[in-house]
Design an enzyme around this catalytic site. Sequence first.
Site, short mmCIF file in Angstrom:
data_model
loop_
_atom_site.label_atom_id
_atom_site.label_comp_id
_atom_site.label_asym_id
_atom_site.label_seq_id
_atom_site.Cartn_x
_atom_site.Cartn_y
_atom_site.Cartn_z
N PHE A 126 0.83 -1.20 0.00
CA PHE A 126 0.00 0.00 0.00
C PHE A 126 0.87 1.27 0.00
CE2 PHE A 126 -2.86 3.22 1.59
CZ PHE A 126 -4.02 2.95 0.87
N ASP A 195 1.93 -4.52 8.88
CA ASP A 195 0.72 -3.72 8.65
C ASP A 195 -0.46 -4.69 8.59
OD1 ASP A 195 -1.41 -2.25 7.61
OD2 ASP A 195 -0.14 -1.05 6.28
N TYR A 220 -10.88 1.55 10.93
CA TYR A 220 -12.09 1.85 10.15
C TYR A 220 -12.51 0.73 9.19
CZ TYR A 220 -8.21 3.66 7.29
OH TYR A 220 -7.02 3.81 6.65
N LYS A 221 -11.65 -0.28 9.03
CA LYS A 221 -12.03 -1.36 8.10
C LYS A 221 -12.79 -2.44 8.88
CE LYS A 221 -7.85 -0.63 5.32
NZ LYS A 221 -8.24 -0.02 4.05
N ARG A 365 -12.97 -4.12 -6.28
CA ARG A 365 -12.63 -4.94 -5.11
C ARG A 365 -13.89 -5.20 -4.31
NH1 ARG A 365 -8.30 -2.88 -0.72
NH2 ARG A 365 -10.04 -1.50 -0.27
C1 LIG Z 1 -2.44 -1.73 3.97
C2 LIG Z 1 -2.84 -0.33 4.29
N1 LIG Z 1 -2.01 0.45 5.01
C3 LIG Z 1 -2.36 1.74 5.32
C4 LIG Z 1 -3.57 2.27 4.92
C5 LIG Z 1 -3.95 3.69 5.22
O1 LIG Z 1 -3.33 4.25 6.32
P1 LIG Z 1 -3.97 5.51 7.08
O2 LIG Z 1 -5.00 4.95 8.02
O3 LIG Z 1 -2.84 6.18 7.75
O4 LIG Z 1 -4.63 6.37 6.06
C6 LIG Z 1 -4.45 1.48 4.18
C7 LIG Z 1 -5.75 2.06 3.74
O5 LIG Z 1 -6.51 1.52 3.02
C8 LIG Z 1 -4.07 0.17 3.86
O6 LIG Z 1 -4.89 -0.61 3.14
#
Ligand SMILES: Cc1ncc(COP(=O)(O)O)c(C=O)c1O
Length: 406
Positions: A126, A195, A220-221, A365
């Site tokens: 990402f 992550d 948030y997911k 997706r």
């Molecule tokens: C793997 C991954 N890392 C990081 C993020 C986003 O990070 P942040 O919450 O700092 O915007 C996402 C967002 O979809 C993601 O899928």
Amino acid sequence: MMPSAAQLAALDAADPLSHARDRFRLPPGVVYLDGNSLGPLPAALPDRLAQTVAGEWGEGLIRSWNDAGWIDLPVTLGAAIAPIVGAEPESVVACDSVSLNLFKLASAALAMRPGRRTILMEASDFPTDAYVMQGLAQLAGAKLKRVPRAELGAALDDDVGLLLLTHAHYVTSQVHDMAAMSAAAHAAGALTLWDLSHSAGALVVNLDADGADFAVGCGYKFLNGGPGAPAFAYLARRHWDAALPALTGWMGHAAPFDFAADYAPASGARRLLTGTPPILAMRALEAGVATFDGIDLAQAEAKSRHLVQLFAAGAATLPGVTVDAPPAGRHGAHVIIRHPEARRVMSALIARGVIGDMRPPDAMRFGFPALTTRFADVGLALETLRAVLTSGEWQEERFAPKGMVS
Ligand SMILES: Cc1ncc(COP(=O)(O)O)c(C=O)c1O
């Protein structure tokens, strides 16, 4: 192969997690398959927030920092997230964003491996993960090396201080073997930062048992904490004293209310905190995390995998789309369906109540969170996709791209 309605109904009837859908408020007529970008609204959340606003804030005022436990929310909420990611309670805090937590933990890792200047990550991960590492590398005199997944092992040389990996890939949904990658990194003298944005709440994760050093994940997911919910950060017990993030603030101080002139880190994961916690957002995330009470994550992972596979097999029979076959074995709770006009097709699907998301240029997706998705939803989504594709409806002017789809 298209699953039959009878087959899907039988699967719903036998689903041990079907009761969990009642923990959410989903709009009627919507098939919500966008669980990877924003989880749905937990049913208990509006009242909890209203009580926080009217009672804790309105009545309690400043007293609520102590009386309502606001000051400890990053820690108590972290402890509630911990079992979802296989961590002991004191190793997790809820705070800031994934991006910020990546910076904090990666900076701590580099400082713990002086003489090693390479941050290694997977090339297709990402973007924000790479952006944050680029900024940190510039600041810390380090360098970021990005290689394809298959070359990660060979790239673990004696200059690598940190291996940053996304546990479940945001596009392919491939899942790393956390124990094996952690062991390989450690054997090469490097630390690991995971992550968990697409794993926390979707897959079985065992941070402690699998030897992870650091981890981040978003609220948030799959954790259903609402738009822009706080993230979380994990610090393995063996690093509680040694890890010193380069971004320090008073909430991570050993005694914030002594107002001392100089920084002294709190013990444990608390040192990862920076500024005043956003209490309303924290309470919302608390309600999101509570949707996992009593949920067996092995069952959740197995259900999502089954949903993904049924959907992928059905979509493969439809005209004009190609399906990225779900990886063999473990994989994340989403699948990519490709169409040259993915944005238009997704807009047409959303207009018919089937909400997924899209990633330019050609990827749609679809996410299948186990707590909210019924097997019947797979059938509804496939039938709708079939109708949109065969009617050519997506070509209508009203579906011409106008900014973000979701
Ligand atoms: C793997 C991954 N890392 C990081 C993020 C986003 O990070 P942040 O919450 O700092 O915007 C996402 C967002 O979809 C993601 O899928």
